[in-house]
Design a protein around this motif. Sequence first.
Motif, PDB file in Angstrom:
ATOM      1  N   ALA A 247      34.123  38.938  48.593  1.00  0.00           N
ATOM      2  CA  ALA A 247      33.949  37.377  49.149  1.00  0.00           C
ATOM      3  C   ALA A 247      35.464  36.943  49.375  1.00  0.00           C
ATOM      4  N   THR A 248      35.516  36.003  50.310  1.00  0.00           N
ATOM      5  CA  THR A 248      36.730  35.266  50.887  1.00  0.00           C
ATOM      6  C   THR A 248      36.877  33.876  50.450  1.00  0.00           C
ATOM      7  N   TYR A 249      38.071  33.457  50.186  1.00  0.00           N
ATOM      8  CA  TYR A 249      38.172  31.970  49.912  1.00  0.00           C
ATOM      9  C   TYR A 249      39.703  31.459  50.693  1.00  0.00           C
TER      10      TYR A 249
ATOM     11  N   LEU B 183      40.853  37.386  48.378  1.00  0.00           N
ATOM     12  CA  LEU B 183      39.620  38.390  48.468  1.00  0.00           C
ATOM     13  C   LEU B 183      39.330  38.737  47.042  1.00  0.00           C
ATOM     14  N   VAL B 184      38.068  39.040  46.784  1.00  0.00           N
ATOM     15  CA  VAL B 184      37.737  39.594  45.625  1.00  0.00           C
ATOM     16  C   VAL B 184      36.300  40.366  46.026  1.00  0.00           C
ATOM     17  N   GLY B 185      36.514  41.548  45.417  1.00  0.00           N
ATOM     18  CA  GLY B 185      35.503  42.736  45.691  1.00  0.00           C
ATOM     19  C   GLY B 185      34.565  42.969  44.292  1.00  0.00           C
ATOM     20  N   ILE B 186      33.295  43.126  44.569  1.00  0.00           N
ATOM     21  CA  ILE B 186      32.360  43.035  43.392  1.00  0.00           C
ATOM     22  C   ILE B 186      31.323  44.114  43.967  1.00  0.00           C
TER      23      ILE B 186
ATOM     24  N   PHE C  13      28.939  34.811  43.356  1.00  0.00           N
ATOM     25  CA  PHE C  13      29.919  34.552  42.143  1.00  0.00           C
ATOM     26  C   PHE C  13      31.452  35.172  42.509  1.00  0.00           C
ATOM     27  N   ALA C  14      31.494  36.057  43.355  1.00  0.00           N
ATOM     28  CA  ALA C  14      33.028  36.588  43.663  1.00  0.00           C
ATOM     29  C   ALA C  14      33.452  35.488  44.361  1.00  0.00           C
ATOM     30  N   ARG C  15      32.980  34.612  45.091  1.00  0.00           N
ATOM     31  CA  ARG C  15      33.503  33.430  45.823  1.00  0.00           C
ATOM     32  C   ARG C  15      34.273  32.502  44.704  1.00  0.00           C
TER      33      ARG C  15
ATOM     34  N   HIS D 230      39.067  31.009  41.323  1.00  0.00           N
ATOM     35  CA  HIS D 230      39.615  30.963  40.049  1.00  0.00           C
ATOM     36  C   HIS D 230      41.056  31.775  40.215  1.00  0.00           C
ATOM     37  N   VAL D 231      41.159  32.884  41.063  1.00  0.00           N
ATOM     38  CA  VAL D 231      42.331  33.466  41.205  1.00  0.00           C
ATOM     39  C   VAL D 231      43.231  32.680  42.144  1.00  0.00           C
ATOM     40  N   ALA D 232      42.841  31.932  43.025  1.00  0.00           N
ATOM     41  CA  ALA D 232      43.638  30.909  43.651  1.00  0.00           C
ATOM     42  C   ALA D 232      44.365  29.964  42.705  1.00  0.00           C
ATOM     43  N   ALA D 233      43.650  29.596  41.650  1.00  0.00           N
ATOM     44  CA  ALA D 233      44.187  28.637  40.792  1.00  0.00           C
ATOM     45  C   ALA D 233      45.192  29.191  39.734  1.00  0.00           C
ATOM     46  N   THR D 234      44.750  30.440  39.270  1.00  0.00           N
ATOM     47  CA  THR D 234      45.597  31.122  38.213  1.00  0.00           C
ATOM     48  C   THR D 234      46.532  32.068  38.250  1.00  0.00           C
TER      49      THR D 234
END
Length: 307
Positions: free
Chosen positions: A152-154, A169-172, A184-186, A191-195
Amino acid sequence: MSISAAQVKELRDMTGAGMMDCKAALKETDGDLEAAVDWLRKKGIAKADKKAGRTAAEGLIGTASQGASAVVVEVNSETDFVARNEAFQEIVRNIAAVALTTDGSTEAVAAATYPGSEKNVADTIKDAIGTIGENMSFRRSAKLTVASGAVATYVHNAVSDNLGKLGVLVGIETTGDAEAARAFARQVAMHVAATNPLALTPEEVDPVAVEREKAIFSDQARASGKPENIIEKMVEGRLRKFYEEVVLLKQSFVINPDLTVEQALKEAEKEIGAPAKLTGFVRMALGEGIEKEDTDFAAEVAAAVKS
């Protein structure tokens, strides 16, 4: 006519252009130095190299995805004004598309052929400096691929589709519903962008960072005068807390803070229809690590008046 190395060096010293560009300029102008300088300027080459010393810390992050792969790239400019330029945005989109055809490493992307051109990405950027009028650089790229499932990308602070100031990027991996997994990965990418987690799992946290935290916790515990066996348990507890703060799977999920990301993944498996595993993430923020120049505008104006 033959062009001497001394002539090439002199032109290079005057313009800062590359050796091959200088040689080509001198050949085109029959060795006339001043005409060669003009030839380089008309081509935008001298202009580009002159601007190359200026800090390029603005620009855009771009993402692209295809199948079970996705990429994120950073292309810098000097000003945010240029980042809003459609021509610049098109360059970032194209570089992201090119990155998908490579292993995603910065070197491979820079050397890859730019779409609709015989030049590579690095040379295309150099040409664009002369056209757009300020220093630019292709800084870095990264790629994630999964065997089955989705990446997923955000993009946060998006200025256009897949372009913004921060990309994740998040791989699942899963054999279940790829689109449900991507959805879900998006959420995890947001979440990763925020934390801004340090690692996916506790094992992946930099050992140097862990030892530094343990040393701090130990000193703090000893200052309380507790015996060593109690200190050890206190340090273990503080370390668990540290992992909860910096490890993605252990963090409270921003979408549902009652669950950790790990627990949210288990819940998501019901929708996905099969076991799923987060395999990795990339978070790329525009300009991070670039030391920006502090400029005194009043002093610049005063200097210009004096000259």
